[in-house]
Design a protein around this motif. Structure first.
Motif, mmCIF file in Angstrom:
data_model
loop_
_atom_site.group_PDB
_atom_site.id
_atom_site.type_symbol
_atom_site.label_atom_id
_atom_site.label_comp_id
_atom_site.label_asym_id
_atom_site.label_seq_id
_atom_site.Cartn_x
_atom_site.Cartn_y
_atom_site.Cartn_z
ATOM 1 N N VAL A 209 14.072 -29.276 -2.146
ATOM 2 C CA VAL A 209 13.870 -28.680 -3.474
ATOM 3 C C VAL A 209 14.396 -29.629 -4.548
ATOM 4 O O VAL A 209 15.598 -29.953 -4.573
ATOM 5 N N THR A 210 13.523 -30.064 -5.413
ATOM 6 C CA THR A 210 13.914 -30.990 -6.481
ATOM 7 C C THR A 210 14.709 -30.257 -7.557
ATOM 8 O O THR A 210 14.767 -29.030 -7.578
ATOM 9 N N LEU A 211 15.298 -31.031 -8.463
ATOM 10 C CA LEU A 211 16.054 -30.446 -9.570
ATOM 11 C C LEU A 211 15.147 -29.547 -10.414
ATOM 12 O O LEU A 211 15.530 -28.430 -10.774
ATOM 13 N N ALA A 212 13.955 -30.015 -10.698
ATOM 14 C CA ALA A 212 13.024 -29.221 -11.516
ATOM 15 C C ALA A 212 12.638 -27.925 -10.801
ATOM 16 O O ALA A 212 12.578 -26.859 -11.416
ATOM 17 N N ALA A 213 12.385 -28.034 -9.481
ATOM 18 C CA ALA A 213 11.996 -26.841 -8.716
ATOM 19 C C ALA A 213 13.154 -25.853 -8.640
ATOM 20 O O ALA A 213 12.955 -24.632 -8.718
ATOM 21 N N ALA A 214 14.395 -26.371 -8.492
ATOM 22 C CA ALA A 214 15.562 -25.496 -8.434
ATOM 23 C C ALA A 214 15.741 -24.757 -9.755
ATOM 24 O O ALA A 214 16.086 -23.571 -9.769
ATOM 25 N N ARG A 215 15.534 -25.460 -10.882
ATOM 26 C CA ARG A 215 15.646 -24.812 -12.198
ATOM 27 C C ARG A 215 14.603 -23.708 -12.352
ATOM 28 O O ARG A 215 14.897 -22.644 -12.912
ATOM 29 N N GLU A 216 13.381 -23.925 -11.832
ATOM 30 C CA GLU A 216 12.336 -22.910 -11.918
ATOM 31 C C GLU A 216 12.685 -21.701 -11.042
ATOM 32 O O GLU A 216 12.484 -20.548 -11.446
ATOM 33 N N ARG A 217 13.220 -21.949 -9.869
ATOM 34 C CA ARG A 217 13.614 -20.838 -8.990
ATOM 35 C C ARG A 217 14.753 -20.035 -9.607
ATOM 36 O O ARG A 217 14.792 -18.809 -9.504
ATOM 37 N N ALA A 218 15.691 -20.728 -10.246
ATOM 38 C CA ALA A 218 16.792 -20.036 -10.914
ATOM 39 C C ALA A 218 16.252 -19.196 -12.074
ATOM 40 O O ALA A 218 16.719 -18.073 -12.313
ATOM 41 N N ARG A 219 15.270 -19.747 -12.811
ATOM 42 C CA ARG A 219 14.667 -18.997 -13.932
ATOM 43 C C ARG A 219 14.010 -17.716 -13.414
ATOM 44 O O ARG A 219 14.147 -16.628 -14.002
ATOM 45 N N GLN A 220 13.288 -17.808 -12.278
ATOM 46 C CA GLN A 220 12.635 -16.641 -11.699
ATOM 47 C C GLN A 220 13.670 -15.591 -11.263
ATOM 48 O O GLN A 220 13.449 -14.388 -11.426
ATOM 49 N N ALA A 221 14.807 -16.053 -10.736
ATOM 50 C CA ALA A 221 15.858 -15.131 -10.318
ATOM 51 C C ALA A 221 16.459 -14.418 -11.528
ATOM 52 O O ALA A 221 16.741 -13.213 -11.476
ATOM 53 N N ARG A 222 16.652 -15.164 -12.635
ATOM 54 C CA ARG A 222 17.176 -14.537 -13.855
ATOM 55 C C ARG A 222 16.203 -13.495 -14.392
ATOM 56 O O ARG A 222 16.608 -12.438 -14.884
ATOM 57 N N GLN A 223 14.913 -13.788 -14.256
ATOM 58 C CA GLN A 223 13.888 -12.842 -14.714
ATOM 59 C C GLN A 223 13.942 -11.549 -13.885
ATOM 60 O O GLN A 223 13.826 -10.455 -14.423
ATOM 61 N N LYS A 224 14.131 -11.693 -12.598
ATOM 62 C CA LYS A 224 14.228 -10.509 -11.726
ATOM 63 C C LYS A 224 15.430 -9.657 -12.130
ATOM 64 O O LYS A 224 15.347 -8.416 -12.182
ATOM 65 N N LEU A 225 16.571 -10.317 -12.378
ATOM 66 C CA LEU A 225 17.762 -9.575 -12.794
ATOM 67 C C LEU A 225 17.522 -8.845 -14.109
ATOM 68 O O LEU A 225 17.970 -7.700 -14.293
ATOM 69 N N LEU A 226 16.796 -9.499 -15.014
ATOM 70 C CA LEU A 226 16.459 -8.881 -16.292
ATOM 71 C C LEU A 226 15.589 -7.644 -16.098
ATOM 72 O O LEU A 226 15.702 -6.664 -16.828
ATOM 73 N N ASP A 227 14.760 -7.693 -15.042
ATOM 74 C CA ASP A 227 13.877 -6.559 -14.728
ATOM 75 C C ASP A 227 14.556 -5.509 -13.858
ATOM 76 O O ASP A 227 13.921 -4.539 -13.422
ATOM 77 N N GLY A 228 15.845 -5.722 -13.554
ATOM 78 C CA GLY A 228 16.574 -4.748 -12.756
ATOM 79 C C GLY A 228 16.435 -4.928 -11.265
ATOM 80 O O GLY A 228 16.762 -4.018 -10.486
ATOM 81 N N VAL A 229 15.954 -6.093 -10.835
ATOM 82 C CA VAL A 229 15.756 -6.358 -9.411
ATOM 83 C C VAL A 229 16.799 -7.360 -8.934
ATOM 84 O O VAL A 229 16.957 -8.430 -9.518
ATOM 85 N N ASP A 230 17.498 -6.999 -7.853
ATOM 86 C CA ASP A 230 18.460 -7.908 -7.247
ATOM 87 C C ASP A 230 17.681 -8.878 -6.362
ATOM 88 O O ASP A 230 17.074 -8.470 -5.374
ATOM 89 N N PRO A 231 17.678 -10.188 -6.671
ATOM 90 C CA PRO A 231 16.870 -11.141 -5.892
ATOM 91 C C PRO A 231 17.261 -11.244 -4.424
ATOM 92 O O PRO A 231 16.410 -11.473 -3.568
ATOM 93 N N ILE A 232 18.551 -11.062 -4.132
ATOM 94 C CA ILE A 232 18.974 -11.118 -2.720
ATOM 95 C C ILE A 232 18.465 -9.904 -1.965
ATOM 96 O O ILE A 232 17.945 -10.017 -0.842
#
Length: 352
Positions: A66-89
């Motif tokens: 996973v590249t730095l750019a890909a990791a940042r995108e995955r982290a962004r998606q996880a933050r979005q899930k938390l914002l929507d009330g979904v625990d990513p784990i």
């Protein structure tokens, strides 16, 4: 492990970063851990967040993949899930569980059949019964549905197995059909499939195939004429073998082959001149209420038992190794005297 202050990581730094947690911002960290065996370190991405007051780490993959750019995108998606009330784990755990359940539901017919045979083996009277199950399914069913998941098997598959042999090997075809039905019923009980059983006969396959009596009329067991029985018994008594004595005893008691060869000494009461076959050993219609079968023993039947010295035996009519006689032993003896007759046919002679 030390944690760096929150700042954007660079492609050059992540390749040489020392052991520790290095923050890229927004909850994204590069984890650098020493390897347990040998030199070197393991570098992977972590998304760290707090949920209901609990600190949680979500793995995003190794740096080698996973590249730095890909990791940042995955982290962004996880933050979005938390914002929507979904625990990513929790979402990830649910997805993996669903995948495991789906994989379990893909059990093949052959796997399910083998499991069914092993589960029922101890309850079957004969070891040969399990072998017959395997043999018929291997010969006729596995080549068509053996590798198919049990939840996709339909009537068209069963018909492809049964129809070609229905008119030429009717009895075999019906056995195969019944065994497929039992395996699929088992699969349904295990929630590996749903819906109607495509191998069911009544109200289903009976609408697609002619009745067995239409394609294979019932053939009765060949029986000896009553008038010839006396001479036959004289000839039989001249044979000195355990199978001959078993056959003679079977004729005198109008018993079935399985009742005779499976009889232990405990079923014989010499004082009362009775043979009591427990209900559990009796053959009969499935679901029918059975009772112990009590057979009076005539003088000759008692004489046969007395001459065998059955005390200490496991079976009354046992082979030299102590095992019960083969179900073919009496038939082979009969063939030597009257080819073409069957042991079961003597029940008809008895009725006459």
């Amino acid at each position: 492990m030390p944690v760096t202050k929150e700042r954007a990581l660079s492609p050059l730094f992540i390749k040489t970063a020392p052991v520790g947690f290095h923050c890229d911002g927004g909850g994204l960290y590069l984890s650098v851990r020493p390897l347990k065996a040998g030199d070197g370190v393991a570098r992977s991405w972590i998304f760290r967040y707090r949920r209901h007051g609990r600190l949680r780490d979500l793995g995003l993959g190794p740096l080698s993949t996973v590249t730095l750019a890909a990791a940042r995108e995955r982290a962004r998606q996880a933050r979005q899930k938390l914002l929507d009330g979904v625990d990513p784990i929790e979402e990830l755990i649910a997805a993996r569980t669903a995948a495991a359940v789906s994989a379990a539901r893909k059990m093949t017919f052959e796997q399910c059949a083998e499991s069914y045979i092993e589960a029922n083996r101890s309850g079957w009277k004969s070891v040969k019964h399990a072998d017959q199950w395997k043999s018929t399914l291997l010969t006729y069913a596995y080549r068509v549905i053996g590798s198919l998941p049990v939840d996709v098997i339909e009537t068209v598959h069963v018909m492809k197995i049964i129809e070609p042999i229905w008119k030429t090997k009717t009895e075999t075809a019906n056995r195969v059909r019944g065994r497929i039905e039992k395996v699929l019923d088992c699969a349904k009980a295990l929630k590996l499939r749903s819906g109607e059983n495509p191998a069911r006969w009544t109200g289903h396959l009976d609408q697609l195939l002619p009745r067995r009596s239409q394609v294979a009329p019932v053939e009765h067991h060949e029986a000896l004429r009553y008038a010839e029985l006396a001479q036959f018994m004289v000839e039989l008594r001249q044979l000195d073998s355990i199978s001959a004595r078993a056959l003679e005893f079977t004729i005198l008691t109008a018993a079935r082959t399985s009742d005779t060869i499976g009889a232990p000494p405990s079923e014989i009461d010499l004082d009362q001149r009775l043979w009591t076959v427990p209900a559990g050993r009796l053959k009969g219609k499935k679901g029918a209420r059975k009772r112990d079968h009590v057979v009076p023993l005539c003088d000759r039947a008692l004489e046969i038992i007395g001459n065998l010295s059955i005390e200490g035996r496991r079976y009354v009519f046992a082979s030299d190794e102590g095992a019960p006689l083969s179900d073919m032993a009496m038939l082979e003896c009969l063939r030597g005297l009257r080819p073409g007759l069957t042991v079961h046919g003597f029940r008809s002679t008895f009725k006459d």
